[in-house]
Design a protein around this motif. Structure first.
Motif: not given
Length: 164
Positions: A130-134, A140-142
């Motif tokens: 969550q912290r480093y990747f998301v 809106e692009d995830r």
């Protein structure tokens, strides 16, 4: 000499948009692997590769998976998978059991400690993902990005030869 992709100099190669894009993907993956893998080692005492095997075994459930299946899932040689599982067995994370379908074969299963470690490591891993990747990505692009990664992963997997 045939000039493929219109590249005629090292500078053109270094600046080619596809080469740059793939390099960024690889760089991001390598850095994230280090950051997230290091957190698993420090907080849970396992390598990222061990964590991946724990997840594979958790997904498979009982009666477990053959060493060949573990190797195939991780794109390891059977020898590499055996050495990894040996270390995991010594740490009490997995056990080998007789295969009900093959008298000569062994299946690898999670132990109670392996189950507990998988849960604890997954909680750490999800927080770090969550912290480093998301979070660095626009909200809106995830979803599209995750789907694109799934497509790329499956395409690459399907291109690889199957282990004999």
């Amino acid at each position: 000499m045939h000039e493929r992709a219109g590249i005629t100099t090292a500078k053109e190669a270094a600046d080619h948009e596809l080469i740059l894009a793939f390099g960024r993907l690889q760089g991001a993956a390598n850095r994230l692997e280090y950051i997230l893998g290091r957190a698993l080692e420090v907080e849970c005492g396992i390598s990222h590769l061990m964590f991946e095997v724990l997840l594979i075994l958790g997904r498979a459930g009982r009666p477990g998976l053959s060493m060949r299946a573990v190797a195939q899932e991780q794109v390891l040689t059977t020898g590499g998978a055996t050495r990894l599982v040996d270390r995991m067995e010594a740490a009490g994370l997995v056990a080998r059991a007789e295969s009900p379908d093959d008298r000569r074969g062994k299946l690898v299963t999670l132990t109670a400690l392996g189950e507990e470690t998988t849960v604890r490591a997954s909680r750490v891993h999800v927080e770090n993902i969550q912290r480093y990747f998301v979070e660095p990505l626009p909200a809106e692009d995830r979803g599209r990005f995750a789907e694109d990664l799934r497509i790329l992963s499956h395409s690459a997997r399907d291109t690889l030869p199957r282990l004999p």
